[in-house]
Motif scaffolding. Sequence first.
Motif: not given
Length: 708
Positions: A130-158
Motif C-alpha cells: 500500500v505505502v510503496t504503490a505508485r498507482a492504484p493497487h488492489i490486494q485481497a485477503s479471505n475477508d477483505v478487498l484492499d484498494v490503495a490509491v496514491p495521491l499526487y499533486i503534480g509530480d509530488e506524492r502527498l
Amino acid sequence: MRGGGLYARFLVSLVLAVLAVLAVVAVVLHRQEVMRREVLDLGRESMHALAFDRLAERSEAAAVELAGSLVNPLYYFDLDTIGSLLRAGLKQPDVAYALVYDNTGAVIHDGSRDIRTYGQVMDDPMAFEVVTARAPHIQASNDVLDVAVPLYIGDERLGGLRVGYSLASVVADEQRASDGMGQRLVAIGQRHAGWIATLMAGLVLLAVGLGMLVQRTLVRPVRELADAARQIEGGNFVAEMPDSRRSDEVGDLVRAFGRMRDSIARHDRDMRRMAYTDALTGLGNRLAFRESLDRRLMELHGASRQLALLFADIDDFKRVNDTLGHDAGDEVLVQFANRISETVDRLGGDGAVLARFGGDEFVILVESDADAADGIREVAGHLAETLVAELSRPIVVAGRQVFLGTSIGVTVFPDDAVGATMLMKNGDIAMYQAKVAGKNCHRFYSRAMDQAVERRVRMEQDLRGAWERGELSLAYQPVYRLQDRRLVGAEALLRWQHPEHGAVAPSVFIDVAEQSGLIETIGPQVLRAACADAMQWRRDFPGCDVFVSVNVSPRQLRNGDLAALVDHVLSTTGLPAAGLHIELTETAVIGDEVRVSSLLARLRDAGVKVWLDDFGTGFSGLSHLRRVPVDGVKIDRSFIADVLRDPDDLALTTAIIAMAHSLGITVVAEGVEKEGQYDVLRERGCDLAQGYWLGHPMTGQDFRGLLG
C-alpha cells in the motif's frame, strides 16, 4: 413343464431386461450426477470470478474518484474535509474502512470524528505494498478487498487513500446462489431420474428416448446457461439465454439466471455511472473527462481542427465552507455548475464537454474548425469572459447573498501542447496566473507563464538558507495603548532583501515559504530572534515591559509542536512568557478547532498571550471565541480603513469591541492611518492599536530609540 419353462424363460428374460434397464438407469444416473457436479462447480467458479471482478472494478473506480476529491484537502491538510469525504465513503455498501495516510504509512485520517488512529503507522500484511504503490493497487485477503490509491499533486506524492471492501456479502451471495443452484439441480436430477427409471423399466428403446429427452431438456439448457455465464463473465451482458418459456424447474432456473444477468447489467451501468459522474453536480468527473480528452485528442491528431481547454476555479470558495458550512458550500457548487452548464450549452458549441474536476474546480473542452470564421481562441475567450461575468453574480444560500469570483485558465491544442497531460498542466498554470492577476478574470496560457512558474521555483531555492546568509531580517511595528497612547509592544515582521532583486514583498515570499514548507524552518528562527530582541530591550532599559508579537503560520500550527518550541525559545532567551504574544490567523484556527484549542490552552497555561489576527476576514463570527481560548483579537485593517465614512464598518467594529470585552478579550486595531480613526477607536473603548499614523515598521535599532 413346458409352460414352466416358458415362464422361467420369461422370468429370466424379464430379470435380464430389468437388470439391463437398471444398468442403463445406473449409468444414466451416474453420468447425470457427474454432470450436475460439473455444472455446479462451473457455475460457482463463474459466479465467484464475476462477482470478484465486478467488486474489484467498482472498488477501484470508487476509490480513484474519492482519491481525486482528496488531493486538494490533503495538500492543504484540511482534516475536516478529508474526514467528511471519508465518512461519505464509509457509508457506501461493503466499505469496511477508509484511511488517508502519508508517504511513511502513518494514518492521517480514518474517517472517525476524533481520528482515533491518527499518526499510527500501518503494519498489517498488506501495508508495505500500500505505502510503496505508485498507482492504484488492489490486494485481497479471505475477508477483505484492499484498494490503495496514491495521491499526487503534480509530480509530488502527498500520501494515499486506502479503502477496504468486505467480502462477506460477496461470499454470502455466492454461497446462496450456489446452494440454490445445487438444490435446483438435485431436485431436477431426482425428478428426471425417477422418470427415466420408470420409462426404461418397460423398454430399452424408451430408455434411449428418455436419455435423449434428458439431454435435450436438462443437459443442453444447463450447458447453454454455462455458456451464457462465461459470456457474462467476459462482460457481454446481452448474452442470449436459453428458451425460458418452459414452466418446469429448468425454466425457473433459466429465468432466474436471466434475472441475475439483468441485475448484474443494471449494477454495472450504475457502477459506471458512479465512476464517471460527479455525485453532487451530476456532471462528468475527472475520470470521465480525462477519457473524453484522450479520445478527442486522438481524433484531432492530423485533423484541421483546434481545441481549447478551460480550467475554472472558484475564488475564495473555502470561505463559504468555513463560514456557512459544507452544506451551503455544496449548494454553491450546484448553482455554479448550473450556471456554467447553461453558459457552455449556449456558447460552447455542439462538441463542448463540461466536467467537475474536483473540489471547486471545473474544466471545459470546446472545439472549432481551423478554417472557421471565429478561431478557437476567440471562441474560448468569449466563453471565458461570459463565465466570469455570470459567476460573479451573487448567489443566495441559506438566506444570504454570497459573492464569489472565478479564475479561468485557457490553453489551446495544438498550439500550446499536443498531449493531454501537458495540456491540463498548461491550463492549470494559466488558471493560477489568473488568480495572481487579481482573480475573477481569465488568462490564456503562454510560454511566459512557464517562466513565471520557473521564477517561483527559483525564489523557493533562493529562500533556502536566506536567514543564514543574512538576507532575512525583522522589522518591528509599535503597538500603542489607546487610552494614554503608551507604547506597550511591537509586532515582529519578516523582511527579505534579495541580493539581486532587492526588497521582496512579504506577501510574495511568505506564500512561497508556506507552500514549500520552508516556513517550518524560518518560523522558529523568527520566533527565536524576536524573543532575543525583546529580552535585550528589557536588559538595556530597566523597567521596560513591552511585549513582542510573532505571527505563526497555519502550517506551523498543524505540526503540533508549537507549544514545545515556544517553551524552548523562552527558556533559551530568558524572555518571560508574558512578554510574548502569538498571532494566529482566524481561518487557521477555525480549520481544526478541537486540536488547536488544546494547543492554545497549553500556550496560555504557560503565560503566553494568544491573539487572533485579521479578525473578521474569515466571517466566522464571535461564536468561535467561546470555543477557542484566545486573549485578544486584531480587527482587520479593511474594517478600520472605512470606519470614518462607512456606518456599517463603524457599527461592526463597535460590536466586535463590545462583544470581545464581554468575553474578557483584548481588542487590537490594525491599520490606524488617520488621527480620526484613532479618536473613534478610543471613544469606542478599543484597547490597543497599530498603524502608519502611530508608527511604521522599523529596524530593531530604531525601535530601541522609541524605548529610550
